[in-house]
Design a protein around this motif. Structure first.
Motif, PDB file in Angstrom:
ATOM      1  N   CYS A  94       1.496  -7.892   4.145  1.00 44.48           N
ATOM      2  CA  CYS A  94       0.965  -6.584   3.785  1.00 44.48           C
ATOM      3  C   CYS A  94       1.851  -5.513   4.410  1.00 44.48           C
ATOM      4  CB  CYS A  94      -0.479  -6.427   4.264  1.00 44.48           C
ATOM      5  SG  CYS A  94      -1.283  -4.919   3.681  1.00 44.48           S
ATOM      6  N   ASN A  95       2.422  -4.685   3.558  1.00 43.62           N
ATOM      7  CA  ASN A  95       3.306  -3.617   4.004  1.00 43.62           C
ATOM      8  C   ASN A  95       2.935  -2.325   3.295  1.00 43.62           C
ATOM      9  OD1 ASN A  95       5.498  -5.057   5.701  1.00 43.62           O
ATOM     10  ND2 ASN A  95       5.397  -6.298   3.840  1.00 43.62           N
ATOM     11  N   ALA A  96       3.429  -1.222   3.816  1.00 47.03           N
ATOM     12  CA  ALA A  96       3.175   0.077   3.200  1.00 47.03           C
ATOM     13  C   ALA A  96       4.493   0.804   2.963  1.00 47.03           C
ATOM     14  CB  ALA A  96       2.272   0.932   4.079  1.00 47.03           C
ATOM     15  N   VAL A  97       4.479   1.641   1.957  1.00 49.04           N
ATOM     16  CA  VAL A  97       5.618   2.500   1.650  1.00 49.04           C
ATOM     17  C   VAL A  97       5.178   3.950   1.853  1.00 49.04           C
ATOM     18  CG1 VAL A  97       7.272   3.216  -0.105  1.00 49.04           C
ATOM     19  CG2 VAL A  97       6.479   0.852  -0.047  1.00 49.04           C
ATOM     20  N   ALA A  98       6.001   4.723   2.544  1.00 45.12           N
ATOM     21  CA  ALA A  98       5.704   6.137   2.758  1.00 45.12           C
ATOM     22  C   ALA A  98       6.731   6.971   2.014  1.00 45.12           C
ATOM     23  CB  ALA A  98       5.714   6.478   4.237  1.00 45.12           C
ATOM     24  N   ASN A 106       0.834  -1.202   0.000  1.00 42.71           N
ATOM     25  CA  ASN A 106       0.000   0.000   0.000  1.00 42.71           C
ATOM     26  C   ASN A 106       0.869   1.253   0.000  1.00 42.71           C
ATOM     27  OD1 ASN A 106      -2.362  -1.584   0.199  1.00 42.71           O
ATOM     28  ND2 ASN A 106      -2.132  -1.699   2.421  1.00 42.71           N
ATOM     29  N   THR A 107       0.447   2.255  -0.738  1.00 40.42           N
ATOM     30  CA  THR A 107       1.189   3.512  -0.766  1.00 40.42           C
ATOM     31  C   THR A 107       0.615   4.471   0.280  1.00 40.42           C
ATOM     32  OG1 THR A 107       1.716   3.281  -3.104  1.00 40.42           O
ATOM     33  CG2 THR A 107       1.917   5.479  -2.150  1.00 40.42           C
ATOM     34  N   ALA A 108       1.409   4.740   1.302  1.00 37.05           N
ATOM     35  CA  ALA A 108       1.062   5.729   2.318  1.00 37.05           C
ATOM     36  C   ALA A 108       1.817   7.013   1.963  1.00 37.05           C
ATOM     37  CB  ALA A 108       1.431   5.210   3.702  1.00 37.05           C
ATOM     38  N   GLY A 113       3.372  -6.088   7.931  1.00 33.83           N
ATOM     39  CA  GLY A 113       2.797  -5.133   8.873  1.00 33.83           C
ATOM     40  C   GLY A 113       3.669  -3.915   9.101  1.00 33.83           C
ATOM     41  N   GLN A 114       4.592  -3.652   8.170  1.00 37.45           N
ATOM     42  CA  GLN A 114       5.568  -2.578   8.376  1.00 37.45           C
ATOM     43  C   GLN A 114       5.334  -1.403   7.430  1.00 37.45           C
ATOM     44  OE1 GLN A 114       7.684  -2.932  11.024  1.00 37.45           O
ATOM     45  NE2 GLN A 114       6.411  -4.759  11.267  1.00 37.45           N
ATOM     46  N   LEU A 115       5.811  -0.252   7.866  1.00 35.99           N
ATOM     47  CA  LEU A 115       5.816   0.951   7.048  1.00 35.99           C
ATOM     48  C   LEU A 115       7.265   1.304   6.732  1.00 35.99           C
ATOM     49  CD1 LEU A 115       4.370   3.452   5.826  1.00 35.99           C
ATOM     50  CD2 LEU A 115       4.755   4.585   8.025  1.00 35.99           C
ATOM     51  N   ALA A 148      -2.604   8.221   7.028  1.00 35.68           N
ATOM     52  CA  ALA A 148      -2.462   7.578   8.340  1.00 35.68           C
ATOM     53  C   ALA A 148      -3.383   6.371   8.431  1.00 35.68           C
ATOM     54  CB  ALA A 148      -2.765   8.581   9.448  1.00 35.68           C
ATOM     55  N   ALA A 149      -4.582   6.488   7.866  1.00 37.35           N
ATOM     56  CA  ALA A 149      -5.510   5.360   7.858  1.00 37.35           C
ATOM     57  C   ALA A 149      -4.959   4.199   7.046  1.00 37.35           C
ATOM     58  CB  ALA A 149      -6.867   5.801   7.294  1.00 37.35           C
ATOM     59  N   VAL A 150      -4.305   4.500   5.926  1.00 39.61           N
ATOM     60  CA  VAL A 150      -3.709   3.439   5.108  1.00 39.61           C
ATOM     61  C   VAL A 150      -2.683   2.641   5.915  1.00 39.61           C
ATOM     62  CG1 VAL A 150      -2.184   3.025   3.128  1.00 39.61           C
ATOM     63  CG2 VAL A 150      -4.144   4.553   2.891  1.00 39.61           C
ATOM     64  N   VAL A 151      -1.915   3.327   6.746  1.00 42.34           N
ATOM     65  CA  VAL A 151      -0.919   2.641   7.569  1.00 42.34           C
ATOM     66  C   VAL A 151      -1.594   1.654   8.517  1.00 42.34           C
ATOM     67  CG1 VAL A 151       0.868   2.932   9.333  1.00 42.34           C
ATOM     68  CG2 VAL A 151       0.730   4.535   7.406  1.00 42.34           C
ATOM     69  N   ASN A 152      -2.673   2.066   9.165  1.00 43.05           N
ATOM     70  CA  ASN A 152      -3.352   1.175  10.103  1.00 43.05           C
ATOM     71  C   ASN A 152      -4.031   0.025   9.382  1.00 43.05           C
ATOM     72  OD1 ASN A 152      -5.927   0.485  11.980  1.00 43.05           O
ATOM     73  ND2 ASN A 152      -4.151   1.090  13.198  1.00 43.05           N
ATOM     74  N   ILE A 153      -4.641   0.290   8.226  1.00 34.75           N
ATOM     75  CA  ILE A 153      -5.234  -0.787   7.438  1.00 34.75           C
ATOM     76  C   ILE A 153      -4.172  -1.821   7.070  1.00 34.75           C
ATOM     77  CG2 ILE A 153      -6.232  -1.319   5.162  1.00 34.75           C
ATOM     78  CD1 ILE A 153      -7.726   1.378   5.395  1.00 34.75           C
ATOM     79  N   THR A 154      -3.001  -1.342   6.701  1.00 29.63           N
ATOM     80  CA  THR A 154      -1.892  -2.229   6.346  1.00 29.63           C
ATOM     81  C   THR A 154      -1.570  -3.179   7.489  1.00 29.63           C
ATOM     82  OG1 THR A 154      -0.932  -0.605   4.834  1.00 29.63           O
ATOM     83  CG2 THR A 154       0.557  -2.261   5.744  1.00 29.63           C
ATOM     84  N   LYS A 155      -1.458  -2.643   8.682  1.00 28.01           N
ATOM     85  CA  LYS A 155      -1.132  -3.479   9.836  1.00 28.01           C
ATOM     86  C   LYS A 155      -2.242  -4.483  10.128  1.00 28.01           C
ATOM     87  CE  LYS A 155       1.903  -0.042  11.968  1.00 28.01           C
ATOM     88  NZ  LYS A 155       3.123  -0.879  11.969  1.00 28.01           N
ATOM     89  N   SER A 156      -3.486  -4.053   9.986  1.00 28.78           N
ATOM     90  CA  SER A 156      -4.599  -4.959  10.267  1.00 28.78           C
ATOM     91  C   SER A 156      -4.659  -6.106   9.266  1.00 28.78           C
ATOM     92  CB  SER A 156      -5.922  -4.179  10.249  1.00 28.78           C
ATOM     93  OG  SER A 156      -5.968  -3.267  11.327  1.00 28.78           O
ATOM     94  N   ILE A 157      -4.475  -5.815   7.981  1.00 29.01           N
ATOM     95  CA  ILE A 157      -4.471  -6.883   6.978  1.00 29.01           C
ATOM     96  C   ILE A 157      -3.331  -7.859   7.246  1.00 29.01           C
ATOM     97  CG2 ILE A 157      -4.133  -7.394   4.525  1.00 29.01           C
ATOM     98  CD1 ILE A 157      -5.571  -4.743   3.915  1.00 29.01           C
TER      99      ILE A 157
END
Length: 267
Positions: A183-187, A142-144, A240-242, A163-172
């Motif tokens: 599931c990870n996110a890039v900021a 996911n792109t944060a 689960g990481q950003l 910020a919501a995208v980050v939490n969704i990433t962790k939950s998935i």
């Protein structure tokens, strides 16, 4: 060249900028790539560029805020390539002319921001996860944004939805880790994309360099390479990481540019 061999990846917003860079790099590493974009011509052009370079690519027109459209995109990928291993939920953003501070924010724009950034991430993941489970696992990226980590004088919606995208990433990551889905996110920080160049004057872009630890702003490929890593088996224990890819912008004190000027030059 083979880090993503035989993997099938969908990248939304792949018609330009970071999405297109990620598509090119994943294709170079052996992935079959669905180049998905709201603009049909951009999706077609992106897919054509990948195939001309020797890769396998499928163009797809998609509205990431529409459940049916996203479902059709995922089904097209599986129908064409037989599986789904990687999903990059990359579409997002807000209109900086309407996404202002608290008192001047266009509330309709806030609703659109939720749809483009939060709803799209949820919808894309909901359609992808069942296919990933059937395939034995997968990677959602996911792109944060660094805007989701700090406050700003403008774009209050953008910071909130990222910020919501980050939490969704962790939950998935937590919910589907047992099925081998990561599931990870890039900021990203300030990246020299067409959108940044169109929306910021040259003097602001130049000033941003002073707030990086590195002496330049990032290129779309800098985020694309990070996405390739997260899609690959090299990141198999990362979930689960950003990952903040910002040239060190958020790591330094706001006083650094002024204090740096006080230092004598390094011989």
């Amino acid at each position: 060249m083979d880090r993503l061999k035989d993997k099938v990846a969908i990248i939304t917003g792949a018609g330009s900028g970071i999405g297109l860079a990620a598509a090119r790099l994943m294709s170079h590493e052996g992935a079959k790539v669905v180049v998905a974009d709201y603009d049909a011509a951009s999706a077609e052009a992106g897919a054509r560029a990948l195939t001309e370079a020797g890769g396998e690519a499928l163009p797809c027109t998609v509205d990431v805020t529409d459940d049916t459209s996203v479902g059709d995109m995922v089904e097209a990928a599986v129908r064409e390539y037989g599986r789904l291993d990687v999903l990059c939920n990359h579409v997002g953003g807000t209109d900086p002319r309407k996404d202002l501070d608290l008192l001047r924010l266009d509330m309709d724009e806030f609703g659109r921001a939720v749809d483009r950034n939060v709803r799209s991430t949820l919808i894309g993941s909901r359609h992808a996860v069942p296919h990933m489970i059937r395939g034995g696992g997968g990677s959602i990226i996911n792109t944060a944004s660094v805007a989701g980590l700090v406050g700003d004088v403008l774009q209050i919606s953008y910071g909130a939805v990222k910020a919501a995208v980050v939490n969704i990433t962790k939950s998935i990551a937590v919910q589907y880790g047992p099925q081998n889905i990561r599931c990870n996110a890039v900021a990203p920080g300030a990246i020299m994309t067409p959108a940044l160049l169109d929306n910021l004057p040259d003097e602001v872009i130049e000033a941003l360099k002073g707030y990086n630890a590195l002496p330049y702003l990032g290129a779309p490929e800098d985020i694309g390479h990070t996405m390739v890593f997260l899609a690959s088996d090299e990141a198999r224990y990362l979930t689960g990481q950003l990952l903040v890819v910002d040239g060190g912008m958020t790591s330094q004190s706001p006083a650094v540019p002024g204090r740096r000027a006080m230092l004598p030059p390094v011989e």
